[in-house]
Design a protein around this motif. Structure first.
Motif, PDB file in Angstrom:
ATOM      1  N   ILE A 163       0.444  -1.552   0.281  1.00 25.27           N
ATOM      2  CA  ILE A 163      -0.011  -0.151   0.129  1.00 25.27           C
ATOM      3  C   ILE A 163       0.843   1.354   0.314  1.00 25.27           C
ATOM      4  CG2 ILE A 163      -1.723   0.856   1.377  1.00 25.27           C
ATOM      5  CD1 ILE A 163      -2.992  -1.026   2.872  1.00 25.27           C
ATOM      6  N   ILE A 164       0.579   2.725  -0.452  1.00 23.63           N
ATOM      7  CA  ILE A 164       1.483   3.586  -0.718  1.00 23.63           C
ATOM      8  C   ILE A 164       0.072   4.438  -0.195  1.00 23.63           C
ATOM      9  CG2 ILE A 164       2.193   5.724  -1.814  1.00 23.63           C
ATOM     10  CD1 ILE A 164       3.132   3.310  -3.976  1.00 23.63           C
ATOM     11  N   ASN A 165       1.060   5.042   0.598  1.00 27.23           N
ATOM     12  CA  ASN A 165       0.325   6.284   1.503  1.00 27.23           C
ATOM     13  C   ASN A 165       0.665   7.576   1.650  1.00 27.23           C
ATOM     14  OD1 ASN A 165      -1.741   7.670   3.020  1.00 27.23           O
ATOM     15  ND2 ASN A 165      -1.922   6.720   4.600  1.00 27.23           N
ATOM     16  N   GLY A 166       1.078   8.922   0.881  1.00 26.86           N
ATOM     17  CA  GLY A 166       2.392   9.659   0.594  1.00 26.86           C
ATOM     18  C   GLY A 166       3.005   8.892   0.509  1.00 26.86           C
ATOM     19  N   ASP A 167       3.724   9.707   0.969  1.00 25.89           N
ATOM     20  CA  ASP A 167       5.717   9.312   1.086  1.00 25.89           C
ATOM     21  C   ASP A 167       6.321   7.907   1.894  1.00 25.89           C
ATOM     22  OD1 ASP A 167       5.851  11.441  -0.892  1.00 25.89           O
ATOM     23  OD2 ASP A 167       6.150  12.465   1.336  1.00 25.89           O
ATOM     24  N   ILE A 168       4.426   7.170   2.417  1.00 25.88           N
ATOM     25  CA  ILE A 168       4.902   5.979   3.075  1.00 25.88           C
ATOM     26  C   ILE A 168       4.796   4.776   1.713  1.00 25.88           C
ATOM     27  CG2 ILE A 168       4.157   4.367   4.601  1.00 25.88           C
ATOM     28  CD1 ILE A 168       5.667   6.799   6.083  1.00 25.88           C
ATOM     29  N   LEU A 169       5.488   3.746   2.079  1.00 29.23           N
ATOM     30  CA  LEU A 169       5.265   2.496   1.419  1.00 29.23           C
ATOM     31  C   LEU A 169       4.741   1.212   2.167  1.00 29.23           C
ATOM     32  CD1 LEU A 169       4.742   0.947  -1.495  1.00 29.23           C
ATOM     33  CD2 LEU A 169       7.457   0.407  -1.169  1.00 29.23           C
ATOM     34  N   GLN A 170       4.142   0.498   2.681  1.00 30.11           N
ATOM     35  CA  GLN A 170       3.389  -1.167   3.414  1.00 30.11           C
ATOM     36  C   GLN A 170       3.607  -1.739   2.793  1.00 30.11           C
ATOM     37  OE1 GLN A 170       0.958   0.799   7.046  1.00 30.11           O
ATOM     38  NE2 GLN A 170      -0.119  -1.675   6.685  1.00 30.11           N
ATOM     39  N   GLY A 171       4.028  -2.470   3.518  1.00 27.07           N
ATOM     40  CA  GLY A 171       4.430  -3.760   2.968  1.00 27.07           C
ATOM     41  C   GLY A 171       4.241  -4.736   3.974  1.00 27.07           C
ATOM     42  N   HIS A 172       3.500  -6.121   4.009  1.00 28.72           N
ATOM     43  CA  HIS A 172       3.489  -6.819   5.150  1.00 28.72           C
ATOM     44  C   HIS A 172       4.147  -7.983   4.625  1.00 28.72           C
ATOM     45  CE1 HIS A 172      -0.500  -7.212   2.261  1.00 28.72           C
ATOM     46  NE2 HIS A 172       0.510  -8.582   1.858  1.00 28.72           N
ATOM     47  N   ILE A 173       4.181  -9.317   5.353  1.00 26.98           N
ATOM     48  CA  ILE A 173       4.780  -9.832   4.926  1.00 26.98           C
ATOM     49  C   ILE A 173       4.437 -11.119   4.627  1.00 26.98           C
ATOM     50  CG2 ILE A 173       6.260 -11.791   7.210  1.00 26.98           C
ATOM     51  CD1 ILE A 173       7.477  -8.887   7.284  1.00 26.98           C
ATOM     52  N   LEU A 246      14.110 -11.684  16.819  1.00 29.11           N
ATOM     53  CA  LEU A 246      14.875 -10.991  17.952  1.00 29.11           C
ATOM     54  C   LEU A 246      14.594  -9.791  17.254  1.00 29.11           C
ATOM     55  CD1 LEU A 246      18.592 -12.525  17.039  1.00 29.11           C
ATOM     56  CD2 LEU A 246      17.079 -12.425  19.248  1.00 29.11           C
ATOM     57  N   LEU A 247      13.756  -9.366  16.318  1.00 33.72           N
ATOM     58  CA  LEU A 247      13.243  -8.059  15.596  1.00 33.72           C
ATOM     59  C   LEU A 247      11.665  -8.086  16.396  1.00 33.72           C
ATOM     60  CD1 LEU A 247      14.762  -7.451  12.397  1.00 33.72           C
ATOM     61  CD2 LEU A 247      15.404  -6.259  14.199  1.00 33.72           C
ATOM     62  N   GLY A 248      11.250  -9.494  16.850  1.00 30.85           N
ATOM     63  CA  GLY A 248       9.703  -9.088  17.339  1.00 30.85           C
ATOM     64  C   GLY A 248       8.586  -8.865  16.868  1.00 30.85           C
ATOM     65  N   ILE A 249       9.074  -9.789  15.162  1.00 30.90           N
ATOM     66  CA  ILE A 249       8.428  -9.514  13.302  1.00 30.90           C
ATOM     67  C   ILE A 249       7.155 -10.726  13.821  1.00 30.90           C
ATOM     68  CG2 ILE A 249       7.938  -9.602  10.988  1.00 30.90           C
ATOM     69  CD1 ILE A 249      10.008  -7.508  11.102  1.00 30.90           C
ATOM     70  N   ASP A 250       6.048 -10.675  13.423  1.00 29.42           N
ATOM     71  CA  ASP A 250       5.495 -11.680  13.136  1.00 29.42           C
ATOM     72  C   ASP A 250       4.360 -11.507  11.594  1.00 29.42           C
ATOM     73  OD1 ASP A 250       3.159 -10.375  13.944  1.00 29.42           O
ATOM     74  OD2 ASP A 250       2.935 -11.567  16.141  1.00 29.42           O
ATOM     75  N   TYR A 251       3.249 -12.048  11.341  1.00 28.83           N
ATOM     76  CA  TYR A 251       2.531 -11.626  10.176  1.00 28.83           C
ATOM     77  C   TYR A 251       1.794 -10.644  10.231  1.00 28.83           C
ATOM     78  CZ  TYR A 251       4.150 -16.444   8.560  1.00 28.83           C
ATOM     79  OH  TYR A 251       5.485 -17.433   7.554  1.00 28.83           O
ATOM     80  N   ARG A 252       1.585 -10.462  11.537  1.00 28.73           N
ATOM     81  CA  ARG A 252       0.657  -9.430  11.151  1.00 28.73           C
ATOM     82  C   ARG A 252       1.432  -7.604  11.577  1.00 28.73           C
ATOM     83  NH1 ARG A 252      -1.398 -10.861  16.615  1.00 28.73           N
ATOM     84  NH2 ARG A 252       0.948 -11.409  16.991  1.00 28.73           N
ATOM     85  N   SER A 253       2.642  -8.249  10.894  1.00 27.67           N
ATOM     86  CA  SER A 253       3.551  -6.602  11.118  1.00 27.67           C
ATOM     87  C   SER A 253       4.054  -6.093   9.450  1.00 27.67           C
ATOM     88  CB  SER A 253       5.484  -7.684  11.806  1.00 27.67           C
ATOM     89  OG  SER A 253       5.339  -7.508  13.019  1.00 27.67           O
ATOM     90  N   ASN A 254       4.023  -4.553  10.212  1.00 24.42           N
ATOM     91  CA  ASN A 254       4.260  -4.081   8.833  1.00 24.42           C
ATOM     92  C   ASN A 254       6.184  -3.934   8.972  1.00 24.42           C
ATOM     93  OD1 ASN A 254       1.414  -4.412   7.533  1.00 24.42           O
ATOM     94  ND2 ASN A 254       1.472  -2.913   8.776  1.00 24.42           N
ATOM     95  N   ILE A 255       6.133  -4.071   7.173  1.00 22.86           N
ATOM     96  CA  ILE A 255       7.765  -3.339   6.427  1.00 22.86           C
ATOM     97  C   ILE A 255       7.406  -2.240   5.973  1.00 22.86           C
ATOM     98  CG2 ILE A 255       9.367  -3.427   5.994  1.00 22.86           C
ATOM     99  CD1 ILE A 255       9.036  -5.312   8.503  1.00 22.86           C
ATOM    100  N   LEU A 256       8.107  -1.073   6.190  1.00 21.98           N
ATOM    101  CA  LEU A 256       7.207   0.401   6.010  1.00 21.98           C
ATOM    102  C   LEU A 256       8.766   1.128   5.400  1.00 21.98           C
ATOM    103  CD1 LEU A 256       5.805   2.095   9.271  1.00 21.98           C
ATOM    104  CD2 LEU A 256       4.719   0.399   6.701  1.00 21.98           C
ATOM    105  N   VAL A 257       8.768   1.306   4.395  1.00 16.66           N
ATOM    106  CA  VAL A 257       9.810   2.213   3.498  1.00 16.66           C
ATOM    107  C   VAL A 257       9.241   3.978   3.680  1.00 16.66           C
ATOM    108  CG1 VAL A 257      11.067   2.810   1.297  1.00 16.66           C
ATOM    109  CG2 VAL A 257      10.480   0.138   1.883  1.00 16.66           C
ATOM    110  N   GLN A 258      10.340   4.883   4.110  1.00 14.07           N
ATOM    111  CA  GLN A 258       9.528   6.258   4.045  1.00 14.07           C
ATOM    112  C   GLN A 258      10.424   6.698   2.601  1.00 14.07           C
ATOM    113  OE1 GLN A 258       7.784   8.676   6.523  1.00 14.07           O
ATOM    114  NE2 GLN A 258       8.283   9.528   4.983  1.00 14.07           N
ATOM    115  N   ARG A 259      10.342   7.985   2.402  1.00 14.12           N
ATOM    116  CA  ARG A 259      10.760   8.735   1.221  1.00 14.12           C
ATOM    117  C   ARG A 259      11.058   9.404   2.180  1.00 14.12           C
ATOM    118  NH1 ARG A 259       7.331   7.721  -4.116  1.00 14.12           N
ATOM    119  NH2 ARG A 259       5.640   9.383  -3.419  1.00 14.12           N
ATOM    120  N   TYR A 260      11.706  10.771   1.490  1.00 10.02           N
ATOM    121  CA  TYR A 260      11.868  12.082   1.776  1.00 10.02           C
ATOM    122  C   TYR A 260      11.898  13.223   0.661  1.00 10.02           C
ATOM    123  CZ  TYR A 260      12.620   9.514   6.216  1.00 10.02           C
ATOM    124  OH  TYR A 260      13.158   8.778   7.598  1.00 10.02           O
TER     125      TYR A 260
END
Length: 260
Positions: A163-173, A246-260
């Motif tokens: 999902i792209i929301n402005g300057d955030i690209l939201q990915g899921h696992i 170690l990062l505390g990530i599971d299938y409900r987590s999101n990985i975000l890309v923030q552009r500036y």
């Protein structure tokens, strides 16, 4: 004569009798068939994970291969059993959202399976229905009598799209693999089209990573590394460590890309 290939992809694990029962059912009728285990370690009922594993494996099999997908496989009015013909191969599955992900934007033929099993009650449809249809196909027998043409998938879960929301690209696992590497639904093409020439950071829980690496060894041991794997998706790992845990990530987590 070339042996027919039947593959198995399930969430049954290898502790119980389920996989052996399916194989025994097939071998008792087709002793010369070649059964290939894709995986039996799919997280139970995780259709997204099953779709990822299938989409990155089926394409390496020859034409005519029959794939049995026993993940969240019980039938209902909303999720009938289906046979899909695509890329000159056969896919037997419940209409539960797995195959629409695998064949997103691809041409397929979909058939609802209307197969009356010997027992009036069953809870093991991967053996009692899927394997039976696979046997008929592999044996060259008439299986079309058990099929009804279906127009489109009933559950059309296209969850491979970030999902792209402005300057955030939201990915899921999509998958946490055996090494605890975290594979997202962000492809290299989507990432590059989003970032272009802008500076960016990849946000993984409270961690910020500002570059894409070319291999795991680009990071020191136990450091976070982000790269595009051979599957073409953005992957987060910790070099020689259990990244997801170690990062505390599971299938409900999101990985975000923030552009500036």
């Amino acid at each position: 004569m070339v042996k027919k290939i039947i593959t198995l992809l399930t969430d049954f694990g290898n502790k119980d009798h389920y996989v052996a029962a399916i194989k025994g059912t097939i071998f008792s009728r087709l002793p010369d068939v070649n059964i290939v285990d894709i995986s039996h370690d799919i997280t139970p009922f995780n259709t997204r994970e099953a779709a990822f594993v299938l989409s990155n494996s089926y394409k390496f099999f020859p034409k005519g291969t029959i794939h049995i997908i026993g993940v969240n496989s019980e039938a209902s009015i909303e999720t009938p059993h289906i046979l899909v013909k695509a890329d000159d191969q056969f896919f037997i599955c419940a209409d539960n959202g797995i195959l629409p992900i695998v064949f997103y934007n691809k041409e397929v033929s979909i058939y609802e399976i209307d197969f009356i099993q010997e027992s009036p009650v069953f809870t093991f449809s991967t053996k009692d229905v899927f394997a039976e249809i696979a046997i008929l196909i592999a044996a060259g027998e008439n299986y079309s009598q058990y099929l009804r043409k279906q127009e489109g998938f009933k559950k059309n879960y296209i969850t491979f799209q970030p999902i792209i929301n402005g300057d955030i690209l939201q990915g899921h696992i999509l998958l946490i693999d055996n090494y605890q590497n975290i594979i997202t639904n962000i492809t290299k093409e989507i990432f590059q089209n989003f970032v272009k020439k802008s500076p960016y950071e990849i946000l993984v829980t409270s961690n910020k990573i500002g570059k894409i690496s070319t291999g795991y060894s680009d990071a020191k041991e136990a450091d976070i590394v982000v790269l595009f794997g051979s599957h073409g998706y953005l992957e987060v790992a910790m070099n020689k460590s259990n990244g997801a845990e170690l990062l505390g990530i599971d299938y409900r987590s999101n990985i975000l890309v923030q552009r500036y």
